[in-house]
Design an enzyme around this catalytic site. Structure first.
Site: not given
Ligand code: F6P
Length: 340
Positions: A126, A124, A271
């Site tokens: 994150d 991830t 991005v």
């Molecule tokens: O879980 C990873 C993540 O990039 C988060 O940081 C973010 O809130 C989410 O995915 C966004 O998800 P999606 O691509 O489904 O909009």
């Protein structure tokens, strides 16, 4: 031995490096590989693709995932877990490597209890998965964010503006913290720490009064402003997560009003999730993949491979369910030291 591999949840740089390393390492053991497309959905719908040595050539440097991904939760579907197990049998899978974040790996943990032979690989941008010091995808995302902030800095300086930069990271501020620290941002706001708008506006006003030509404010998407909902979207995914975003714009409006300085907001969002993985992420992804295949060879299932210090290790999959690795005290205090 037939080995399946799937990617679940949001994509990140390094997923293809894992696929490549799994296929190449397992072929050394004489295993057959099958890619499960679109995450757990591929096991619900038997959507697969054979993978061999040449299918994974020159993908170590590619962003995204050749397997595609979704946020499908089999435990949210009628007979979902049973269908996954039945289809794994139909496909003749002896083992599965599930690459994902806490959601995907929690599904893997529950399916493991039901008899699926699965090894988890954490990923991830994150960096919020417990029991691993680092997830691949994070380093690449931080590098792209830093590059963007370096550019935002120069346009901010030309116009004497406050530039608010919103970054992803759900409820953990790792991207905001690392990118903010590495780019010399003036304020880093993370979901872990509440902040006071008036104190922030006063601080920025003073900076500019003393001669600063630009102020960079990095804000994690999971931060909340009192009386301003961070997201207008009521949409939730199959794991119950709402779609975040919007804090940057709201914060910029408030700071402009309270500090009396022209302010712009930039949302970096997806991005920083796209594009090629950094060298660090390519290596980490490869090391985790190789250990995951070793686990399969040794018959060790129901585990997540992880990085501890500079070593690759493993922990029980169930130990990560429902947990999130938020910022540690050292990083929180570094942010405070350099909010200036
Ligand atoms: O879980 C990873 C993540 O990039 C988060 O940081 C973010 O809130 C989410 O995915 C966004 O998800 P999606 O691509 O489904 O909009």
């Amino acid at each position: 031995m037939k080995l399946g591999i799937l990617n679940g949840g949001g994509d990140c740089a390094g997923l293809n490096a894992v696929t490549r390393a799994v296929v190449r390492k397992s072929e050394q053991f004489g295993y057959e590989n099958v890619g499960i497309r679109h995450g757990w959905q591929g096991l619900l719908e038997l959507d697969t693709v054979p993978l061999n040595w040449s299918d994974v050539s020159h993908i170590i440097n590619q962003g995204g995932t050749i397997l595609h991904t979704t946020r499908t939760n089999p435990f949210n579907r009628k007979n979902g877990p049973e269908t996954v197990l039945e289809n794994a049998r139909k496909l003749g899978l002896d083992a599965l490597i599930a690459v994902g974040g806490e959601d995907t790996l929690s599904v893997a943990a529950k399916l493991s209890k039901m008899g699926l032979k699965v090894v988890g690989v954490p990923k991830t941008i994150d960096n919020d998965i417990v029991s691993t010091d680092m997830t691949f995808g994070f380093d690449s995302a931080v590098n792209v964010t830093v590059d963007a902030i370096d550019r935002i800095q120069t346009t901010g300086e030309s116009h004497d503006r406050i530039m608010v930069v919103e970054v992803m990271g759900r409820d953990a501020g790792w991207i905001a913290a690392y990118a903010g620290l590495a780019s010399g941002a003036n304020l880093v706001l993370v979901p872990e720490e509440p902040f006071d708008l008036n104190i922030m506006a006063g601080f920025l006003k003073q900076r500019h009064a003393k001669g600063a030509t630009a102020s960079i404010v990095v804000v994690g998407e999971g931060c909340r402003l009192k009386d301003y909902p961070a997201s207008n979207s009521k949409e939730v995914d199959e794991f119950g997560h709402g779609r975040l975003g919007g804090i940057g714009e709201a914060l910029a409006r408030e700071l402009e009003k309270r500090a009396g300085i022209e302010t712009r907001a930039v949302v970096l969002g997806h991005v920083v999730r796209g594009g090629p993985p950094s060298a660090y992420d390519r290596i980490l992804a490869t090391r985790l993949a190789v250990t995951a295949v070793q686990c399969v060879k040794e018959g060790v299932f129901g585990v997540m491979v992880c990085v501890r210090g500079n070593s690759i290790s493993k922990v029980p999959l169930e130990s990560i369910i429902g947990k999130m690795k938020t910022l540690d005290q050292e990083t929180l205090s570094l942010i405070k030291d350099f909010n200036a």
